[in-house]
Design an enzyme around this catalytic site. Structure first.
Site, PDB file in Angstrom:
ATOM      1  N   THR A 152      17.210  12.757 -33.138  1.00 16.68           N
ATOM      2  CA  THR A 152      16.419  13.246 -32.012  1.00 16.68           C
ATOM      3  C   THR A 152      15.067  13.798 -32.448  1.00 16.68           C
ATOM      4  OG1 THR A 152      17.518  15.404 -32.191  1.00 16.68           O
ATOM      5  CG2 THR A 152      18.466  13.802 -30.643  1.00 16.68           C
TER       6      THR A 152
ATOM      7  N   GLY B 110      11.409  14.277 -32.754  1.00 15.86           N
ATOM      8  CA  GLY B 110      10.239  13.839 -31.999  1.00 15.86           C
ATOM      9  C   GLY B 110      10.480  13.518 -30.540  1.00 15.86           C
ATOM     10  N   THR B 111      11.634  13.912 -29.995  1.00 15.58           N
ATOM     11  CA  THR B 111      11.921  13.569 -28.595  1.00 15.58           C
ATOM     12  C   THR B 111      10.941  14.228 -27.628  1.00 15.58           C
ATOM     13  OG1 THR B 111      13.573  15.338 -28.564  1.00 15.58           O
ATOM     14  CG2 THR B 111      14.376  13.103 -28.928  1.00 15.58           C
ATOM     15  N   GLY B 112      10.584  15.485 -27.892  1.00 17.33           N
ATOM     16  CA  GLY B 112       9.649  16.163 -26.997  1.00 17.33           C
ATOM     17  C   GLY B 112       8.275  15.535 -27.022  1.00 17.33           C
ATOM     18  N   CYS B 113       7.791  15.211 -28.209  1.00 17.08           N
ATOM     19  CA  CYS B 113       6.492  14.542 -28.336  1.00 17.08           C
ATOM     20  C   CYS B 113       6.514  13.194 -27.616  1.00 17.08           C
ATOM     21  CB  CYS B 113       6.165  14.308 -29.806  1.00 17.08           C
ATOM     22  SG  CYS B 113       6.116  15.789 -30.825  1.00 17.08           S
TER      23      CYS B 113
ATOM     24  N   LYS C  61      12.484  21.260 -19.660  1.00 15.53           N
ATOM     25  CA  LYS C  61      13.441  20.316 -20.223  1.00 15.53           C
ATOM     26  C   LYS C  61      14.747  21.019 -20.580  1.00 15.53           C
ATOM     27  CE  LYS C  61      10.432  19.267 -23.316  1.00 15.53           C
ATOM     28  NZ  LYS C  61       9.626  18.689 -24.429  1.00 15.53           N
TER      29      LYS C  61
END
Length: 267
Positions: free
Chosen positions: A204, A206-209, A173
């Site tokens: 932003t 928690g965007t990865g989760c 990412k």
């Protein structure tokens, strides 16, 4: 209804971790289940403490689900320690689920170590070979490979290097890359680029989760890998664009943006 299981830590503020995963599954029409690995004391500004669950209760949660319910996909997030990683790998080897999306959560936005340094080797040897897809950001990619990744070309080579470590595919990412936000997927054969407009917002958390659980949700519904990533990217793009100004730090994304306005009014 298709099902998806998240194995991850809890976020008391509701923006990341288990809470974000279950919200994402629900928003995308998949029945969500969870195995808790740790409880964090956190908000939109920081992670202040972590309480890890015992390997016994982690194993017990996994067994309880697989002995009763069909699991169409798995998302793995925060694991914290070597013992948790080993017991998860052991139990999943018994049930052989597919697909598995592994999000190697290592450090919080505030700099709190969410994966103990000693657990890195267990992650590499025990879980990476079981993963259908691994979804590290640039800092996590650098931690896994041991060298910096700062350009698009380096992201492409890093994705290939990650697949060489065992997973079937890697999505590196590029949200922290200078310039255009580009993610790079290597599926074991081909490279794919996923570009998106960079949204100027601080919300932003928690965007990865959310992205990894969205990919798991679409794969549970039978989407091929590249298609699942494409649809998940569209979902997270809108969730970020409509992020919620909750708290005094990095607010959460709006998981239910299709259904409710920011004010909670049904669309």
């Amino acid at each position: 209804m298709k099902t998806a299981l998240t194995i991850a830590g809890s976020d008391s503020s509701g923006g990341a971790g288990i809470q974000a995963d279950l919200k994402t599954f629900s928003a995308l029409g998949v029945y969500g289940m969870s195995v808790l690995t740790a409880v964090t004391a956190q908000n939109t500004q920081e992670v202040s403490d972590v309480e890890e669950l015992s390997p016994k209760i982690i194993a017990g949660q996994i067994d309880a689900i697989f002995q009763d319910i069909d699991v169409d996909s798995i998302k793995i997030g925060m694991l914290s320690n070597e013992q948790a990683i080993r017991v998860i790998a052991e139990r999943l080897n018994v049930y052989r689920p597919y697909p598995v999306v592994l999000d190697p959560v290592m450090v919080s936005k505030s700099g709190y170590d969410l994966l103990r340094p000693a657990a890195k080797n267990a992650l590499l040897t025990e879980l990476l070979p079981m993963a259908t897809l691994i979804t590290p950001n640039l800092k996590e990619t650098e931690a896994l490979l041991g060298y910096p990744v700062t350009t698009l070309r380096e992201m492409e080579e890093a994705a290939k290097a990650l697949v060489h470590l065992g997973p079937r595919a890697a999505l590196v990412k590029g949200g922290h890359l200078e310039g255009e936000a580009v993610d790079v997927l290597f599926d074991g054969t081909d490279l794919h680029h996923f570009s998106g407009e960079r949204v100027q917002t601080k919300n932003t958390h928690g965007t990865g989760c959310t992205l990894s659980s969205a990919i798991a949700a679409f794969m549970a519904k039978g989407r091929p890998l590249a298609e699942a990533v494409t649809e998940a990217k569209c979902y997270i793009q809108r969730a970020i664009a409509e992020g919620l100004s909750i708290g005094h730090g990095h607010g959460p994304t709006h998981h239910f943006h299709e259904w409710y306005t920011k004010e909670g009014i049904k669309k």
